[in-house]
Design a protein around this motif. Structure first.
Motif, PDB file in Angstrom:
ATOM      1  N   VAL A  57      -8.679  -3.288  -4.856  1.00  0.00           N
ATOM      2  CA  VAL A  57      -7.302  -3.621  -4.458  1.00  0.00           C
ATOM      3  C   VAL A  57      -6.679  -4.562  -5.488  1.00  0.00           C
ATOM      4  N   PHE A  58      -7.452  -5.610  -5.897  1.00  0.00           N
ATOM      5  CA  PHE A  58      -6.931  -6.573  -6.880  1.00  0.00           C
ATOM      6  C   PHE A  58      -6.557  -5.878  -8.181  1.00  0.00           C
ATOM      7  N   GLN A  59      -7.445  -5.054  -8.638  1.00  0.00           N
ATOM      8  CA  GLN A  59      -7.213  -4.316  -9.881  1.00  0.00           C
ATOM      9  C   GLN A  59      -5.857  -3.616  -9.828  1.00  0.00           C
ATOM     10  N   LYS A  60      -5.648  -2.999  -8.702  1.00  0.00           N
ATOM     11  CA  LYS A  60      -4.408  -2.240  -8.538  1.00  0.00           C
ATOM     12  C   LYS A  60      -3.202  -3.176  -8.555  1.00  0.00           C
ATOM     13  N   LYS A  61      -3.352  -4.281  -7.815  1.00  0.00           N
ATOM     14  CA  LYS A  61      -2.223  -5.236  -7.691  1.00  0.00           C
ATOM     15  C   LYS A  61      -1.914  -5.877  -9.041  1.00  0.00           C
ATOM     16  N   PHE A  85       1.523  -5.853 -11.043  1.00  0.00           N
ATOM     17  CA  PHE A  85       2.209  -7.105 -11.400  1.00  0.00           C
ATOM     18  C   PHE A  85       2.570  -7.129 -12.891  1.00  0.00           C
ATOM     19  N   ARG A  86       1.605  -6.726 -13.728  1.00  0.00           N
ATOM     20  CA  ARG A  86       1.826  -6.731 -15.168  1.00  0.00           C
ATOM     21  C   ARG A  86       2.947  -5.765 -15.544  1.00  0.00           C
TER      22      ARG A  86
END
Lengths: 202, 315
Positions: free
Chosen positions: B216-220, B224-225
């Protein structure tokens, strides 16, 4: 497909019958719940929606049998194909779907195609598959885990291929038999029937 | 004899005739003669009567004789016919006898045929049933199947399962026995075993959660970037610890980037410092104005953006 509107050749007939077996067996396995329904996908054939397995192992097995069968149909050495359903708890045969095949061996000598339209043949095949679907209404429920096997009755002088072996006929002890419809390509005639173990509950 | 009879009849008839015709004439003289004639008259009539009687019987006899002859003839004929019929019927009888034998035979054969037909029907029905059930003639037919088929595999699988279960059962039996013998030790043993199992389960589930979170973090982060890049016009990368590289969307060269370093220390809590790069050397004026005088990194970055953007759209 080699059979065109012009008529049916021996090769085309063998393909038509092999295709019928492929779809017919898939339908029976789906209808009788031998494999879970979610392992099937819908496909359109003979102008009707049919259930085809997505199980890789089962697919591979069916392809092996049907392609060998096609060869035998072409040689006119096959007499019957039987789908045997066995109860795994008792090793008892509960159901036998038998397809009697009559080959017109004269088609091996003369290569002239027979005059029968593909549409007529497919109409006949469709009625047989419809009837297979309809039999669910009177066949006893398969309540125990079951597995199936495909037997092929061939001419006695046929050399058994390497991956094949002789088998017993797997006859049901005390059965009821029901004849289903037939179809013919004018070279191969296929009679369908189902035998099932008589239940004592009635 | 016939002729003789005929002449007697004729003679008698003739005399009778003359006798009858005679008294016609003497009738008158009789009247004249009186009673003397009456006697002779009576005698005559008696004679006539007698003659008539004779003629009658003679005639009767002749009739009977004729009848007799006829009867004899028809009798003869009948006998002849009877004999003929007898010999005929003897021949017929033989034919008839043969005929009835044949008829009987036909009847028997018909019965036999019917019986065989019925039997044949029964046998055919049985054969049909046997065929339906899957029976076959081993002289003409063989039954084959793929060695590796779903039923064989399922049976092997089941066999393996049975063996596994049996093994597990034996192990558990062993455990129960040692528990009964050893008391607490075995009990602790099993408790440790189960708590170990529980811990492993917990670990597995938390690992799984971790994995999910990472995904999930990877995706977020990626999201964001991308958003930062689209909104500010800078792509921000972390090169090493506390160093950030900014690349403008309007950069003329790939390597044209600005490097910032985070400074820690008294009075400069987390402030950023521009590091020298090939690109930053070309921006002397803007560095002076926005960073040294105005002390605004955003103003500096905006100026760089505008500068690069205007350069792009000059022609």
């Amino acid at each position: 497909m080699t059979s065109t509107l012009k008529g049916v050749t021996l090769k085309g007939s063998a393909e038509l019958v092999a295709d019928f077996f492929s779809f017919g067996i898939n339908s029976i396995l789906y209808q009788r719940g031998i494999y879970p329904p979610e392992t099937f996908t819908k496909a359109s054939h003979y102008d009707m929606s049919l259930h085809i397995t997505t199980d890789a192992k089962l697919k591979n097995y069916l392809t092996n049998v049907v392609s060998q069968l096609k060869e035998w149909l072409f040689e006119c050495t096959v007499q019957k194909l039987v789908l045997v359903i066995t109860c795994l708890e008792t090793n008892e045969v509960l159901e036998r779907w038998q397809f009697d095949i009559e080959c017109d061996k004269s088609a091996k000598e003369s290569s002239a195609p027979r005059e029968k339209s593909l549409k007529t043949i497919q109409d006949e095949i469709r009625s047989v598959i419809r009837q297979i679907t309809a039999t669910v209404t009177f066949l006893p429920l398969l309540e125990t885990p079951c597995a199936f096997d495909l037997l092929v009755y061939t001419d006695k002088d046929l050399v058994v291929p390497e991956k094949w072996e002789e088998s017993g006929p797997q006859i049901i002890d005390q059965s009821e038999e029901v004849r289903l419809r037939s179809f013919t390509t004018s070279i191969h005639k296929v009679d369908s029937m189902v035998a099932y173990k008589r239940t004592n509950s009635v | 004899m016939d002729l003789e009879d005929d002449t007697t009849i004729f003679k008698t008839l003739k005399s009778l005739n003359t006798f009858i015709s005679r008294p016609e004439h003497p009738q008158r003289p009789s009247e004249q003669l009186g009673i003397g004639n009456l006697q002779s008259h009576y005698k005559r009539s008696f004679e006539i009567l007698e003659a008539t009687e004779r003629v009658h019987s003679q005639h009767r006899y002749l009739q009977l004789d004729q009848e007799k002859q006829q009867m004899e003839l028809s009798h003869k004929r009948a006998r002849f016919e009877l004999e003929k019929a007898a010999s005929d019927s003897a021949r017929d009888l033989e034919v008839q006898k043969n005929f009835s034998v044949y008829m009987q035979k036909i009847e028997d054969l018909e019965k036999e045929r019917q019986r065989l037909e019925e039997q044949n029907n029964i046998l055919e029905m049985r054969l049909e049933r046997h065929n339906l059930q899957g029976d076959y003639d081993p002289v003409k037919t063989q039954v084959v199947h793929l060695k590796l088929n779903p039923t064989t595999e399922a049976k092997q699988q089941r066999q393996k399962e049975v063996e596994d279960v049996r093994e597990e059962l034996n192990r558990l039996r062993e455990l129960v026995r040692s528990f009964q013998e050893g008391g607490m030790v075995a009990q602790d043993d099993s408790r440790i075993h189960t708590s170990g199992l529980n811990l492993r389960k917990q670990m597995e589930s938390s690992e799984l959660r971790n994995q999910r979170l990472k995904e999930v973090f990877q995706k977020k982060i990626q999201e964001f970037r991308t958003v930062c890049y689209v909104l500010t016009g800078y792509q921000i990368d972390i090169t090493t610890e506390n160093q950030y590289r900014l690349t403008s969307a309007y950069a003329e060269h790939m390597q044209d980037s600005l490097l910032f370093k985070k400074i820690y220390g008294p009075g400069s809590n987390g402030s950023m410092q521009l590091m020298e790069t090939e690109f930053s050397k070309t921006l002397g004026e803007m560095v002076n104005l926005h960073l040294h005088h105005q002390k605004s990194i955003p103003a500096f970055l905006s100026a760089v953006t505008l500068d690069l953007f205007s350069r792009q759209t000059v022609f």
